[in-house]
Design an enzyme around this catalytic site. Sequence first.
Site, short mmCIF file in Angstrom:
data_model
loop_
_atom_site.label_atom_id
_atom_site.label_comp_id
_atom_site.label_asym_id
_atom_site.label_seq_id
_atom_site.Cartn_x
_atom_site.Cartn_y
_atom_site.Cartn_z
N THR A 37 0.87 -1.18 0.00
CA THR A 37 0.00 0.00 0.00
C THR A 37 0.91 1.23 0.00
O THR A 37 2.14 1.09 -0.07
CB THR A 37 -0.86 0.04 1.28
OG1 THR A 37 0.01 0.23 2.40
CG2 THR A 37 -1.67 -1.25 1.46
N THR B 113 -1.11 -3.37 19.29
CA THR B 113 -0.75 -2.05 19.80
C THR B 113 -1.31 -1.84 21.21
O THR B 113 -2.30 -2.46 21.60
CB THR B 113 -1.34 -0.97 18.86
OG1 THR B 113 -1.29 0.31 19.48
CG2 THR B 113 -2.80 -1.25 18.54
N ASP B 114 -0.69 -0.89 21.94
CA ASP B 114 -1.22 -0.53 23.26
C ASP B 114 -2.51 0.28 23.15
O ASP B 114 -3.23 0.46 24.13
CB ASP B 114 -0.17 0.25 24.08
CG ASP B 114 0.25 1.57 23.43
OD1 ASP B 114 -0.16 1.86 22.29
OD2 ASP B 114 1.02 2.33 24.07
P1 NAD Z 1 3.04 0.60 8.38
O1 NAD Z 1 1.78 1.31 8.03
O2 NAD Z 1 4.35 1.30 8.27
O3 NAD Z 1 3.16 -0.74 7.50
C1 NAD Z 1 2.07 -1.57 7.26
C2 NAD Z 1 2.46 -2.56 6.17
O4 NAD Z 1 1.34 -3.43 5.93
C3 NAD Z 1 2.80 -1.89 4.82
O5 NAD Z 1 3.96 -2.47 4.26
C4 NAD Z 1 1.59 -2.19 3.97
O6 NAD Z 1 1.89 -2.29 2.57
C5 NAD Z 1 1.12 -3.53 4.54
N1 NAD Z 1 -0.31 -3.78 4.30
C6 NAD Z 1 -1.34 -2.94 4.55
N2 NAD Z 1 -2.50 -3.50 4.15
C7 NAD Z 1 -2.19 -4.73 3.67
C8 NAD Z 1 -2.96 -5.78 3.14
N3 NAD Z 1 -4.29 -5.69 2.99
N4 NAD Z 1 -2.33 -6.93 2.77
C9 NAD Z 1 -0.98 -7.05 2.90
N5 NAD Z 1 -0.19 -6.06 3.38
C10 NAD Z 1 -0.80 -4.91 3.77
O7 NAD Z 1 2.80 0.04 9.85
P2 NAD Z 1 3.83 -0.10 11.06
O8 NAD Z 1 3.89 1.17 11.79
O9 NAD Z 1 5.06 -0.74 10.59
O10 NAD Z 1 3.01 -1.13 11.98
C11 NAD Z 1 3.13 -2.53 11.78
C12 NAD Z 1 2.23 -3.26 12.78
O11 NAD Z 1 2.62 -2.93 14.10
C13 NAD Z 1 0.75 -2.90 12.66
O12 NAD Z 1 0.00 -4.08 12.84
C14 NAD Z 1 0.52 -1.91 13.79
O13 NAD Z 1 -0.81 -1.98 14.25
C15 NAD Z 1 1.49 -2.43 14.83
N6 NAD Z 1 2.02 -1.41 15.75
C16 NAD Z 1 2.57 -0.25 15.27
C17 NAD Z 1 3.10 0.68 16.17
C18 NAD Z 1 3.75 1.96 15.69
O14 NAD Z 1 4.13 2.79 16.51
N7 NAD Z 1 3.95 2.17 14.40
C19 NAD Z 1 3.05 0.43 17.55
C20 NAD Z 1 2.49 -0.78 18.01
C21 NAD Z 1 1.98 -1.69 17.09
#
Ligand code: NAD
Length: 351
Positions: A40, A134-135
């Site tokens: 995406t 996530t928290d």
């Molecule tokens: P991000 O938005 O940077 O990356 C998300 C990835 O998922 C992207 O590479 C995107 O292409 C892919 N994606 C989205 N929809 C998709 C689909 N339908 N099929 C396949 N791939 C798909 O997110 P991030 O910040 O790296 O977060 C990663 C995970 O960690 C998430 O599940 C988020 O909820 C969790 N998280 C994030 C944080 C934070 O601070 N960023 C904190 C705690 C938990």
Amino acid sequence: MDYIKRIAITGGAGFIGSHLVRRMVQRYPQFLVVNLDKLTYAGNLENLSDLKDAPNYAFEKCDIQSLEAINAVFKRHRITDVIHLAAESHVDRSIDGPLEFVYTNVVGTVNLLEAARSAWADSFEGHVFHHVSTDEVYGSLGTDGFFTEHTPYDPRSPYSASKASSDHFVMAYFHTYGLPIKMSNCSNNYGSHHFPEKLIPLMINNILHEKPLPVYGDGSNVRDWLWVEDHAAAIDVIFQQGKLGESYNVGGLNEWSNLDLVHYLCDLMDRKLGKEEGSSRALIKFVKDRAGHDHRYAIDATKLTKDLGWKPSLRFEEGLDKTVDWYLSHPEWIENVTSGAYKAYYEKFYE
Ligand code: NAD
Ligand code: TYD
């Protein structure tokens, strides 16, 4: 070579996913890592260009909204384990359009659970499905207290509601079918390759381009920030040593109000860019608050530290220093991700 594990890491082209993929590929040549990502706006294979020739790494462009597409990847690579990060991850986008969050975060997660349940139907023994959450599922804290693994869920944004729902499905698959799941709930991450719609990279990018620095409300909301590589290390240890059916909180014991953090970044970047002290602070603009803006997040990670020996490796000031240096030395990365669709996004939300 026959690998000991053949791990599908979903969302591996995103911010946290790319750090985790790099760690697993480089540390564990005995594991095959299959990066399963739809690419995406938030997914960028440039984040992993250094791995393209690694023998134990493969990329599969795959949308987790399609069970058929996931099944094909499971079959092609004989997937034995899943670490699931793919998600729509930005709260502001979820307020603007919640449905995509339901399709990817809820339906996509259930599709993955179904794919694992049928691929491993002969025996669940030795397999792991680690769900990364996530928290924000715990809701919002007042001025004191911390989220523990026992805090009741109280999601308040469409994003956190979709993640909470996916967490419940993951736990339901453990209790109902005995699927070998593990889960982690982490606080806000920061570091390199972070898409500049989130607070820290957005501020760095705007300071660089001398654009206004949009602080929501009065800037008093508090977040608990963790270095992204420490999160990847936590996922690694939980995936390999955590107990089945359990969740682990991950956090940095590092609370900052948004305004204090933006001030810190302004001063740091003024020094690095050789600008007059205070010049970046002058760009701060208080803007309309986010709807339903959670006031404070703070994680108690005692269980993870006590049971699995994990702790954060970097002080926040060191981590921010490294992060800013990375953005300053990768202008082409920022340029690539902020051209095209990003411009339209920025105009819609901020201009
Ligand atoms: P991000 O938005 O940077 O990356 C998300 C990835 O998922 C992207 O590479 C995107 O292409 C892919 N994606 C989205 N929809 C998709 C689909 N339908 N099929 C396949 N791939 C798909 O997110 P991030 O910040 O790296 O977060 C990663 C995970 O960690 C998430 O599940 C988020 O909820 C969790 N998280 C994030 C944080 C934070 O601070 N960023 C904190 C705690 C938990
Ligand atoms: P964000 O990085 O979107 O993470 P989350 O909402 O998942 O915690 O936002 C972090 C904090 O920064 C949050 O309190 C909202 C605030 N914020 C701003 O003040 N201005 C901005 O432009 C952005 C993106 C966030």
